[in-house]
Design a protein around this motif. Structure first.
Motif, PDB file in Angstrom:
ATOM      1  N   GLU A  38       0.810  -1.211   0.000  1.00 29.28           N
ATOM      2  CA  GLU A  38       0.000   0.000   0.000  1.00 29.28           C
ATOM      3  C   GLU A  38       0.849   1.269   0.000  1.00 29.28           C
ATOM      4  OE1 GLU A  38      -2.808  -0.222   3.172  1.00 29.28           O
ATOM      5  OE2 GLU A  38      -3.995  -1.801   2.193  1.00 29.28           O
ATOM      6  N   ARG A  39       2.167   1.116   0.154  1.00 28.12           N
ATOM      7  CA  ARG A  39       3.076   2.260   0.121  1.00 28.12           C
ATOM      8  C   ARG A  39       4.199   1.977  -0.864  1.00 28.12           C
ATOM      9  NH1 ARG A  39       5.138   4.388   5.646  1.00 28.12           N
ATOM     10  NH2 ARG A  39       6.156   2.348   5.690  1.00 28.12           N
ATOM     11  N   ALA A  40       4.748   3.026  -1.416  1.00 26.74           N
ATOM     12  CA  ALA A  40       5.848   2.883  -2.369  1.00 26.74           C
ATOM     13  C   ALA A  40       7.158   2.588  -1.644  1.00 26.74           C
ATOM     14  CB  ALA A  40       5.990   4.168  -3.187  1.00 26.74           C
ATOM     15  N   GLY A  41       8.110   2.039  -2.392  1.00 22.54           N
ATOM     16  CA  GLY A  41       9.470   1.885  -1.887  1.00 22.54           C
ATOM     17  C   GLY A  41       9.625   0.929  -0.733  1.00 22.54           C
ATOM     18  N   GLU A  42       8.870  -0.153  -0.715  1.00 26.11           N
ATOM     19  CA  GLU A  42       8.922  -1.089   0.407  1.00 26.11           C
ATOM     20  C   GLU A  42       9.853  -2.276   0.169  1.00 26.11           C
ATOM     21  OE1 GLU A  42       6.623  -0.934   3.605  1.00 26.11           O
ATOM     22  OE2 GLU A  42       7.480   0.925   2.860  1.00 26.11           O
ATOM     23  N   GLY A 204      14.023   4.579   0.861  1.00 30.89           N
ATOM     24  CA  GLY A 204      12.602   4.256   0.835  1.00 30.89           C
ATOM     25  C   GLY A 204      11.743   5.487   1.010  1.00 30.89           C
ATOM     26  N   GLY A 205      12.197   6.409   1.852  1.00 31.10           N
ATOM     27  CA  GLY A 205      11.476   7.663   2.048  1.00 31.10           C
ATOM     28  C   GLY A 205      11.443   8.514   0.796  1.00 31.10           C
ATOM     29  N   LEU A 206      12.514   8.464   0.006  1.00 34.22           N
ATOM     30  CA  LEU A 206      12.522   9.240  -1.238  1.00 34.22           C
ATOM     31  C   LEU A 206      11.512   8.660  -2.228  1.00 34.22           C
ATOM     32  CD1 LEU A 206      13.820  11.576  -2.794  1.00 34.22           C
ATOM     33  CD2 LEU A 206      15.440   9.923  -3.746  1.00 34.22           C
ATOM     34  N   ALA A 207      11.442   7.333  -2.337  1.00 32.04           N
ATOM     35  CA  ALA A 207      10.434   6.724  -3.205  1.00 32.04           C
ATOM     36  C   ALA A 207       9.029   7.111  -2.758  1.00 32.04           C
ATOM     37  CB  ALA A 207      10.592   5.202  -3.218  1.00 32.04           C
ATOM     38  N   LYS A 208       8.805   7.169  -1.466  1.00 36.46           N
ATOM     39  CA  LYS A 208       7.485   7.570  -0.941  1.00 36.46           C
ATOM     40  C   LYS A 208       7.211   9.038  -1.222  1.00 36.46           C
ATOM     41  CE  LYS A 208       7.299   4.062   2.686  1.00 36.46           C
ATOM     42  NZ  LYS A 208       8.350   3.202   2.062  1.00 36.46           N
TER      43      LYS A 208
END
Length: 417
Positions: A38-42, A204-208
């Motif tokens: 449900e979130r990006a970059g996982e 991962g935060g950047l992808a989000k």
């Protein structure tokens, strides 16, 4: 239940997929981004060293030094590990990797990737500014440490080779290393500081952040199973939670899981995975690490992430879905503690991910030749974070009929027959 229609379905919300979605959106396409999470970059986009490697002209090629190969064959090296039961499936791929790693093959791959590498940081800079997250880009570069005079000399020769392609680097002696990283300990022959690459302290935060930008601009992000993809009269369909997701075009950007789409469609693409591990640890006392540092002779890297000091490993050759075997973390952690004052682990278990690799160490950024509206964007090996946005630009140019900034022929799926 009804249908949700779009111009393009992008399968995979890692750095590569999110970047492709943003570039397609910027060209006026109505895009739905689809991921099992449900979130990006996982997945793979979370667990890397955080480097935007605009100085890595030559990709990671198969070694040709006999002593190094013997060390790997004994399976005791900290930087390479393999599962014996995975070798029968890997050997044909590794032979192709070996053949592509000849001096001529390495140069061919490097020159093909060079236009992407040269634009990699500027493409990220533009998206980071638009996403409003300047704190996620640090301009420290990174440091490659050498313990042996022979490996230092080899590193300097490679730096001189790369200078011809605009790469800059500073050769450091022990005193200069201590100035840049006063908390490091070790008997180093020297180091090279690569100042140009960007460092992302939360990949991962950047992808989000990029996914959040995509949503703010009107994009839609839906958790669904990409393996339900089928081709129909209206284009491509994926089973969504509230009905079918339908797009005229579909982009496969599932990284190491891309084979779950292309193999059932009849494409024989030699995609394999190199697994890797990381573990976050708290720095001990007031110790500070200012740059990502690679202990090149021992095969591990320490990176000062927001979450803690990230210890990352080299490559593990194993089946993608085999249970984790973090022996490389076990081997390198004592070495890392001796080099930098590390405290307690922040996670109870090391993280594991997979790098999607092709034997020429180039991605596939291509139209699928036998299916209308099917596009591939995967196989970015160790450089998914680096190449995500620039690959997205190239793919979006191709899909929308614009003139691409570089010849995409080297990234065509048809290079594999």
């Amino acid at each position: 239940m009804g249908e949700l229609k779009a111009d393009v379905l992008v399968l995979g919300a890692g750095m590569v997929g999110v970047s492709a979605a943003l570039h397609l959106q910027a060209r006026g396409r109505n895009v739905v981004l689809i991921d099992k999470h449900e979130r990006a970059g996982e997945e793979t986009s979370y667990g890397n060293a955080g480097l935007i490697e605009c100085a890595s002209v030559f990709p990671y090629m198969f070694p040709r030094d006999f002593s190094q190969l013997l060390k790997y064959a004994l399976n005791r090296s900290p930087d390479v590990h393999y599962h014996l039961d995975a070798l029968p499936g890997f050997l044909p791929w590794m032979m192709r990797y070996f053949l592509n790693s000849s001096p001529a093959g390495a140069l061919r791959s490097a020159m093909a990737a060079l236009p992407l590498i040269q634009r990699s940081l500027s493409e990220h800079e533009a998206l980071i500014e638009e996403a409003g997250v300047p704190d996620l880009l640090r301009r420290t570069g990174w440091i490659k440490l050498f313990r042996a005079e022979t490996s230092l000399a080899k590193g300097i020769r490679e730096l001189e080779r790369d200078r011809a392609y605009g790469v800059t680097g500073d050769v450091l002696d022990a005193a200069a290393i201590a100035v840049r990283e006063p908390n490091l300990s070790g008997d180093f022959a020297g180091a090279i500081h690569w100042p140009a690459p960007g460092f992302i302290p939360d990949p991962g935060g950047l992808a989000k952040a990029y996914a959040a930008l995509f949503l703010r601009k009107g994009g839609r992000f839906i958790a669904a199973d990409a393996r339900t993809l089928v081709q129909g009269d209206g284009g491509w369909r994926v089973a969504g939670p509230n009905g079918a997701l339908v797009g005229r075009d579909v982009v496969v950007a599932l990284g190491p899981w891309s084979d779950q789409i292309f193999r059932p469609l009849g494409y024989d693409i030699p995609l394999r995975t190199k697994r890797g591990y990381h573990l976050h640890l708290a720095p001990s006392g007031n110790a500070v690490l200012h740059h990502p540092v690679l202990d090149s002779d021992r095969g591990y890297l320490l990176a000062p992430m927001n979450r803690g000091i990230r210890l990352t490993t080299g490559a593990e050759f194993a089946r993608r879905d085999a249970p984790p075997t973090p022996v490389q973390i076990e081997r390198t952690l004592p070495m890392a503690r001796a080099m930098f004052p590390l405290g307690d682990p922040i996670e109870s278990q090391p993280w594991m991910g997979s790098r999607p690799c092709l034997p020429d160490m180039l991605p596939v950024i291509s139209r699928a030749p036998r299916h209308k509206g099917l596009w591939f964007d995967f196989g970015h090996q160790h450089h998914g974070l680096t190449l995500g946005p620039v690959s997205g630009r190239l793919l979006a140019d191709m899909i929308t009929g614009q003139s691409p900034f570089t010849d995409p022929k080297a990234f065509s799926v048809e290079r594999f027959g």
